[in-house]
Motif scaffolding. Structure first.
Motif, mmCIF file in Angstrom:
data_model
loop_
_atom_site.group_PDB
_atom_site.id
_atom_site.type_symbol
_atom_site.label_atom_id
_atom_site.label_comp_id
_atom_site.label_asym_id
_atom_site.label_seq_id
_atom_site.Cartn_x
_atom_site.Cartn_y
_atom_site.Cartn_z
ATOM 1 N N ALA A 268 41.137 28.310 39.631
ATOM 2 C CA ALA A 268 40.982 29.744 40.437
ATOM 3 C C ALA A 268 41.399 30.339 39.216
ATOM 4 O O ALA A 268 41.195 31.711 39.465
ATOM 5 C CB ALA A 268 41.728 29.526 42.191
ATOM 6 N N GLU A 269 43.038 30.391 39.399
ATOM 7 C CA GLU A 269 43.788 31.543 38.197
ATOM 8 C C GLU A 269 42.873 31.610 36.405
ATOM 9 O O GLU A 269 42.836 32.677 36.372
ATOM 10 C CB GLU A 269 44.757 30.852 37.758
ATOM 11 N N VAL A 271 39.417 30.681 35.898
ATOM 12 C CA VAL A 271 38.525 32.100 36.580
ATOM 13 C C VAL A 271 38.640 33.266 36.265
ATOM 14 O O VAL A 271 38.267 34.080 36.029
ATOM 15 C CB VAL A 271 37.551 31.543 37.602
ATOM 16 N N ASN A 272 39.668 33.540 36.957
ATOM 17 C CA ASN A 272 40.286 35.254 37.159
ATOM 18 C C ASN A 272 40.638 35.456 36.469
ATOM 19 O O ASN A 272 40.026 37.000 35.977
ATOM 20 C CB ASN A 272 41.446 34.842 38.741
ATOM 21 N N HIS A 273 41.049 34.835 35.297
ATOM 22 C CA HIS A 273 41.449 35.109 33.980
ATOM 23 C C HIS A 273 40.282 35.893 33.761
ATOM 24 O O HIS A 273 40.936 36.722 32.250
ATOM 25 C CB HIS A 273 42.367 33.660 33.431
ATOM 26 N N ALA A 275 36.775 36.270 34.073
ATOM 27 C CA ALA A 275 36.586 36.893 35.081
ATOM 28 C C ALA A 275 36.604 39.112 34.637
ATOM 29 O O ALA A 275 37.222 39.714 34.697
ATOM 30 C CB ALA A 275 37.065 37.427 36.915
ATOM 31 N N THR A 277 37.773 42.765 34.629
ATOM 32 C CA THR A 277 38.253 43.369 35.470
ATOM 33 C C THR A 277 37.439 43.602 36.657
ATOM 34 O O THR A 277 37.673 43.325 37.899
ATOM 35 C CB THR A 277 39.396 43.873 34.174
ATOM 36 N N THR A 278 38.131 45.399 36.414
ATOM 37 C CA THR A 278 37.821 46.527 37.373
ATOM 38 C C THR A 278 36.546 46.914 37.395
ATOM 39 O O THR A 278 35.592 46.943 36.850
ATOM 40 C CB THR A 278 38.436 48.114 37.339
ATOM 41 N N MET B 1 27.998 37.600 38.734
ATOM 42 C CA MET B 1 28.877 38.099 38.459
ATOM 43 C C MET B 1 28.778 39.356 37.183
ATOM 44 O O MET B 1 27.874 39.108 36.737
ATOM 45 C CB MET B 1 29.373 36.928 37.989
ATOM 46 N N THR B 46 46.962 30.512 29.653
ATOM 47 C CA THR B 46 46.693 29.967 29.834
ATOM 48 C C THR B 46 47.435 28.837 30.338
ATOM 49 O O THR B 46 46.821 27.426 31.254
ATOM 50 C CB THR B 46 45.553 29.553 30.200
ATOM 51 N N THR B 183 31.783 30.775 35.685
ATOM 52 C CA THR B 183 32.695 31.049 37.561
ATOM 53 C C THR B 183 33.705 29.691 37.510
ATOM 54 O O THR B 183 33.751 29.993 38.234
ATOM 55 C CB THR B 183 32.395 31.256 38.763
#
Lengths: 478, 353
Positions: A268-269, A271-273, A275, A277-278, B1, B46, B183
């Protein structure tokens, strides 16, 4: 009490060599047998057999995996320390052994060993120095002695022709990272016992995650030295040892770098990394625009590259397809750097803009370079703060605006490219001013810069309304 | 996404990490260095491994080591660096280790220059190093495909135990476009042949040496059978306007982007032009090219090389093709290709396949 049994680290029979095979490939009197046995014994004593990954080199010990009942990787010539680096960095729990001869380690593999040592890789290196290439037929090694006859130094090694023997322990001892460096000899029983202690220290260092450990074993090669095994051991002690002193070069208690395993991100982290951003709301209905082939050019420091990225960003936020391609390399250091930007409702073919329908010329060399490439009836925005001349062509639409001065007036010369883009947006309608204002905070990290760039947008809009909007229409070709 | 504006050289790192990449070993070279920059940032942040090797020779051997230990390994370089890796690539093939290599092609030979060329085709598609081996070669033509191909590459590499090349060029590396980033994170399953430094894997051996000619013969046979399977299962391409085409362009990478623009121009001029772009260069879409060869009057291969892929197109089409070649880092404009095509279309004597 000394037991003379085969250590359990060796296979009972060497099936990889042949069915039921019990003999090794080594010649009578060869030191590899001694070295293998010492390593096998220590692995058994330390109880690390399952964790060992043994890297065999190219040379006589290429088939070490016939014998060692451990994980095995056979490496290309000289690269065992690089392979061992990969292994060690992939398996925290592995005890990685790189076993190499003198040609492999000090000849073809000199770069690999020095850099693995310098990084302090977690591995034990066992370096068999017998002053000759064994497997390929007795050629000169980097460690061959002066005067020593080999198949490639039939008259003896001459320093004027082949240089001097290389002493690896001494070389590696110049580096900061290794924790343990020792040279031992396989010349006689007492020396072999001393060698075993060195092997143990090197492997213990791996168990304790202490770091790079290097043991050089002076080893006899009776066949290629053209001696009996007994003569060879004597020659090793009498002739090799004076040149290659047997001693501990380094044995550090506290490693210079403490081992710390990396903190691995969860899925999850991760994927978030990556994704987006804003997210921003762009109140825009999908609309058709004429394909925009834009060339933004100026001198380095005017921010034309990032202006192009910024424009492409605005376009994709509005749902268009967009590409950005820089002109890079030597050309960037000359009078003009430029970026190609394409905005389209359709899939974009080539991202290269060779015939732009929009040219934003931020300085004179850029106008000189690209004026002729603009398509007929294309739009040319000229930074009149820095370009004094007018266009030579009459079939394009020219706008002269003092964009550097406008930027200077709001307090940031570097915002000149934002001024130019805003003017372009006003004139073409390809992207909306609201979008530009919303994308600016996403593109800049410093709050102060955001404010001054937003001011630059306002100033540009004002200039457009005062000086361009009325005077300019698509039919008023200058 | 939502889509993000990302450079090809950065998108490839995003895709790789989400595709389960664990290790990046590399050496700087323009125009591939940006991949190393992105990898240095993202592999480390990471918790994966990034290491700048002392040279390409050892970088590829670090891949060999980490792949032996079951890692999902990658590197990125350009022609001169890939040439130095040839030895290691051959060993990877011999030992059947999975690896991913990105080649951002620059112009050669020798030091050449840093502008785009597609002249690594023979080196990469035909193997490069010594021995009877192949690499799977993916040919991205957008930043999105840099991401997507890297995302898929590790699974392919492990499925066939082969090196997967992503054969890009300086422009596909430099281009910034909207990219949709995956994702879901992929992971490498435990592999029965790899070394995990434990009891279950202790008897595993990674090697490319088979001293017995009989054994090495069978190893080679096995590899060829594997490659035949790859040829049956993996070939991919994309077509544009080929349905009624009588003039077919074949191109990959940046040349395919240019050719796409040219095809659109020709269609505007009511010329029946189409484009086939291989997405895999090995395996090569030979069967489809043979089919189209029977349909079209002429085939033009647009390439930034001396016609390296054109030779494969000719083999597939069983006829001569027009070669639109640029070298030395020169990249044609739409107009330049268009002029050549318009001129050649006037010829009516081209022999059918």
């Amino acid at each position: 009490m000394v037991k003379h049994a085969k250590p359990k680290t060796f296979y009972d029979t060497f099936e990889r060599r042949g069915p039921g095979e019990k003999n090794t490939t080594y010649c009578p009197g060869c030191g590899h047998g001694n070295a293998h046995k010492l390593i096998a014994e220590v692995i058994a004593e330390l109880g690390i057999q399952d964790r060992v990954i043994f890297c065999s080199p190219v040379g006589c010990s290429v088939f070490a995996y016939y014998y060692f009942d451990t994980g095995n990787v056979q490496c290309s010539h000289g690269r065992a320390p690089a392979v061992a680096t990969g292994l060690s960095r992939a398996r925290d729990n592995a005890i990685v052994i790189s076993y190499q001869g003198d040609g492999d380690l000090a000849g073809i593999g000199m770069g690999a060993i020095m850099h693995a040592a310098n990084r302090g890789e977690h591995m034990a290196v066992f370096f068999i120095n017998n002053a000759i290439y064994g497997m390929t037929g007795g050629q000169m090694a980097p460690t061959t002695l002066i005067g020593q006859k080999t198949t490639t130094t039939p008259f003896g090694r001459s320093p004027g022709r082949e240089g001097f023997p290389i002493r690896m322990c001494e070389l590696i001892n110049e580096l900061q990272a290794p924790v343990y460096i020792e040279r031992v000899s396989l010349g006689d029983a007492a020396r072999i016992m001393r060698a075993k202690r060195a092997v143990k220290q090197a492997l213990l260092n791996q168990v304790n995650k202490k770091g790079f450990s290097f043991v050089e074993l002076l080893s006899p090669c009776p066949i290629n030295w053209k001696m009996t095994p007994i003569e060879a051991r004597k020659w090793l002690i009498d002739t090799m040892e004076p040149l290659f002193p047997v001693k501990v070069f380094r044995n550090i208690e506290e490693p210079p770098v403490k081992y710390e395993p990396p903190k691995v991100l969860s899925d999850a982290e991760l994927v978030n990394h990556f994704a987006a951003t804003t997210e921003i709301e762009i109140p825009v209905s999908p609309r058709e625009v004429e394909d925009q082939y834009i060339k933004i050019a100026g001198f380095g420091g005017q921010g034309v590259m990032s202006a192009g990225v910024f424009l492409a960003n605005c376009a994709i936020k509005e749902g268009f397809n967009a590409t950005w391609l820089p002109s890079y390399g030597p050309e960037m250091r000359g009078g003009t750097a430029n970026a190609s930007v394409i905005i389209s409702n359709n899939q974009i073919g080539t991202p290269l803009v060779s015939s732009p329908n929009v040219l934003i010329a931020m300085n004179a060399p850029s106008l000189d370079t690209f004026e002729e490439t603009v398509v007929s009836s294309g739009l040319v925005i000229v930074n009149s703060s820095l370009v004094s001349r007018k266009l030579r062509r009459e079939d394009v639409r020219a706008i002269y605006a003092p964009v550097t001065e406008i930027a200077k007036d709001v307090g940031l010369i570097a915002a000149a490219s934002v001024v130019a883009l805003t003017l372009y947006a006003c004139i073409s309608g390809a992207v909306q001013i609201e979008t530009i204002k919303k994308v600016i905070p996403l593109s800049l990290k410093k709050k102060a810069l955001v404010d001054v760039n937003l001011k630059a947008v306002e100033a540009a809009v004002e200039y457009y309304q005062k000086n361009i909007k009325e005077a300019y229409s698509y039919t008023s070709v200058k | 996404m939502a889509k993000q504006l990302i450079k090809g050289n950065e998108a490839v790192v995003y895709g790789a990490l989400l595709g389960g990449a664990t290790h990046f070993f590399g050496y700087p070279i323009t125009p591939a260095s940006e991949i190393a920059h992105a990898a240095a940032e993202y592999f480390v942040s990471t918790g994966r491994c990034f290491l700048q090797a002392e040279d390409e020779v050892n970088a590829i051997n670090m891949l060999y080591g980490a792949a032996s230990a079951g890692g999902r390994v990658m590197t990125a370089s350009s022609g001169p660096g890939i040439a130095l890796m040839s030895e290691g690539l051959s060993y990877l093939a011999g030992a059947e280790l999975p690896a991913v290599v990105v080649d951002v092609q620059r112009a050669g030979p020798g030091l050449g220059n840093i502008w785009p060329e597609q002249a690594d085709y023979n080196m990469v598609v035909k193997g490069g190093g010594h021995g009877n081996y192949r690499n799977i070669v993916l040919a991205p033509f957008s930043a999105q495909e840099m991401c997507d191909f890297a995302y898929r590459a590790f699974e392919l590499a492990e499925r066939y135990r082969m090196t997967v090349f992503i054969l890009a060029d300086a422009y596909i590396g430099q281009i910034m476009e909207a990219v949709e980033v995956p994702t879901k994170v992929h992971h490498s399953p435990r592999k029965e042949w790899a070394l995990y430094a434990d009891r279950e894997s202790r008897h595993n051996l990674i090697t490319s040496i088979l001293m017995n000619t009989e054994l090495l013969y069978h190893h080679n046979k096995k590899l060829q059978e594997k490659y035949a399977k790859v040829e049956r299962e993996l070939v991919e391409w994309e077509e544009y306007d080929t349905e009624d085409a009588d003039f077919l362009f074949v191109a990959y990478g940046i040349s395919a982007r240019i050719s796409l623009s040219v095809v659109r121009e020709l269609r505007r001029l009511n010329q029946k032009a189409g484009l086939l772009r291989p997405k895999t260069l090995y395996p090569f879409p030979s069967a489809r090219i043979a089919e189209l060869s029977r349909q079209v009057r002429q085939i033009a291969v647009v390439e930034l090389s001396n016609g390296q892929m054109a030779a494969d197109v000719e083999l597939a089409a069983r006829r001569s093709v027009l070669k639109y070649n640029w070298m030395g880092g020169k990249v044609p404009s739409i107009q330049e290709v268009l002029e050549l095509a318009k001129e050649d279309m006037k010829q009516t004597t081209t022999v059918r396949g």
